[in-house]
Design an enzyme around this catalytic site. Sequence first.
Site, PDB file in Angstrom:
ATOM      1  CB  VAL A   1       3.918  46.144   4.611  1.00 23.72           C
ATOM      2  CG1 VAL A   1       4.028  44.640   4.820  1.00 23.72           C
ATOM      3  CG2 VAL A   1       2.976  46.773   5.621  1.00 23.72           C
ATOM      4  CB  CYS A   2       7.519  43.631   2.525  1.00 20.60           C
ATOM      5  SG  CYS A   2       8.636  42.532   1.664  1.00 20.60           S
ATOM      6  CD  GLN A   3       8.772  46.404  -4.050  1.00 22.81           C
ATOM      7  OE1 GLN A   3       7.595  46.027  -4.125  1.00 22.81           O
ATOM      8  NE2 GLN A   3       9.548  46.507  -5.104  1.00 22.81           N
TER       9      GLN A   3
END
Lengths: 235, 365
Positions: free
Chosen positions: B144-146
């Site tokens: 998720v994301c980074q």
Amino acid sequence: MDKNSEEKLKLEKDQLKVSLDMTKEFFDLWTKSYQSTFGKLAQVPAFGPIREKQEKIMKSMPIYTDLYTAWIESNINFQSVFTEATKRTYEKTIEQWPKLSDIKDGKGCVDPEKFKDLYNTWLEAYSDTFKEFMKSEHFASDMGKLTSVFMDFQKYNKEIIEENYLKPNNLPTKTEIDEINKELYDIKKIVKELTKKIQILSKKEEIRESTEKSEELGKSELSEKTTSEEETLNE
Amino acid sequence: MNNLIPESHINIIDNDFNKFAKGMEILLKSPDFSVGTTPSEVVYTEDKMKLIHYMPITDEQYSIPVLVIYALVNRYYILDLQPDKSVIKKLLNDGFDVYAIDWGYPSGPDRYLTIDDYINGYIDNAINDIRERHKIDKVTLMGVCQGGTFSIIYSALHPENVRNLVTLVSPVDFNTDKCALNIWAKNIDIDKIVDYYGIIPGDFLNVAFLLLDPFRLLLDKYIGMFDKIDCKDDDICIRNNEENMRNFLRMEKWIFDSPAQAGEAYRQFIKDCYQKNLLIKNEMEIGGKKINLKNINVPLLNVMAEFDHLVPNEESKPLLDAVSSIDKEEIIFPTGHIGIFVGSKSQKNVCPYIAEWLKPRSSRV
């Protein structure tokens, strides 16, 4: 928007621009004057028994002025964005309701729903103007500069507190704690690597032992089998 | 007074006051807004990192478990924020065995943790633990994301341990001017920040996120919270109001429950990704090894949000061309960066899509 309002708005905008430009001009002049006078004095090498401390303290001057300059420049920028946002809100409001009677109902009262519309107009104008500004290279470079000089200022403060207060009072400093943390980190890393290696070696050893056992088992089974086969044959 | 102000206007003003009063009434009751309520247990810990295993709720599970990897700046419960809108619960319902990494709150010696420590240390050890636990060779990574960027890096370095890779709103090509964060990151002197702070405070990053749209995020959001209150007095309305307020508070908690950042990892992430954009060029190095995205040959699902204000689609889209996977797919949902995890559309469309994509790819070979 009628002609009068347009002219008034233009005049107000020009006045604000002149005011902001003058502030910036004054501050630039002040900075230049400072750098060519007191700024140079602050760079003169110190001497005498307290020269080390004195030199460090004198170093604070350019750090403070750099921070102050960056802060003033950011402030001027933010002020001009606020001005632009207010101008846009004004323009949009005039566009939506050119006359005061437009926001009143038949009985001459201001419709409360119009306040909500006004809020939304204000929000949209402010939000869009600031988002535009925040995405500009100009803001990014300003913010980068401000953060950088703020870090210099904080670092300098830390050094001064450590040198002049914590160390003389025999109290631990952040620098010392960081050194311990670094050692702790390195030790942890080594322990983890060694643990991994030991685990791998233990697994290899387990495999070796089980292979040996099974080989021994195989041999003894084979010899038992051979003996029983021989016995059967003899019979 | 009624002669001066028409009754219809008084009703509008009265209604607004009522909304505020009812909102305050709910807040004064100190409503319980627990987050991450799906039953789970911690199965592995290392320093501050915890590997969480969610209790399966189906009789049988797919043999390939899913490991969720979050961004270092986020707490692990974003995919399990509300009991009725939980991506984790949805995956469990669909028969997946789900694990997640909770990074915890870095402090002290953690300032020296590098991306290598995260990828080849924590993530690798968590994956090995799951592999041993399930007696399998590979797991599914969902970043998720980074955390997605970290999953991509891990998959490039250890493709032999990854069965499927799902990336959610994850940046891989940082060369964009669509998001202010990318422009700012190029202009900051990250060395000075890391050298001074060591551990970068969560609030430092929060200020940056809030500056993206300060008037909506610091003002309008809270006005909107009260504006959503329904003034009717029937039980359904009261329950809805309470639930809306609880959900609002859950989101507030998640947004401002921001862990600090390990300085060295943060330094490398800003320099290598945001400033030099090395990852997509296959020039980024972790633990002395260059990351070649072409090493990723596993089935890949790249999920994006159309209105993502933090990771614009152009940051995620290049991933598909950068990898050598044959089975690869990307999908864009009409939602935002956070909405993709917690919005109602997420529950209706995003979660089922991911689950359906994973199902045929999750049984043991």
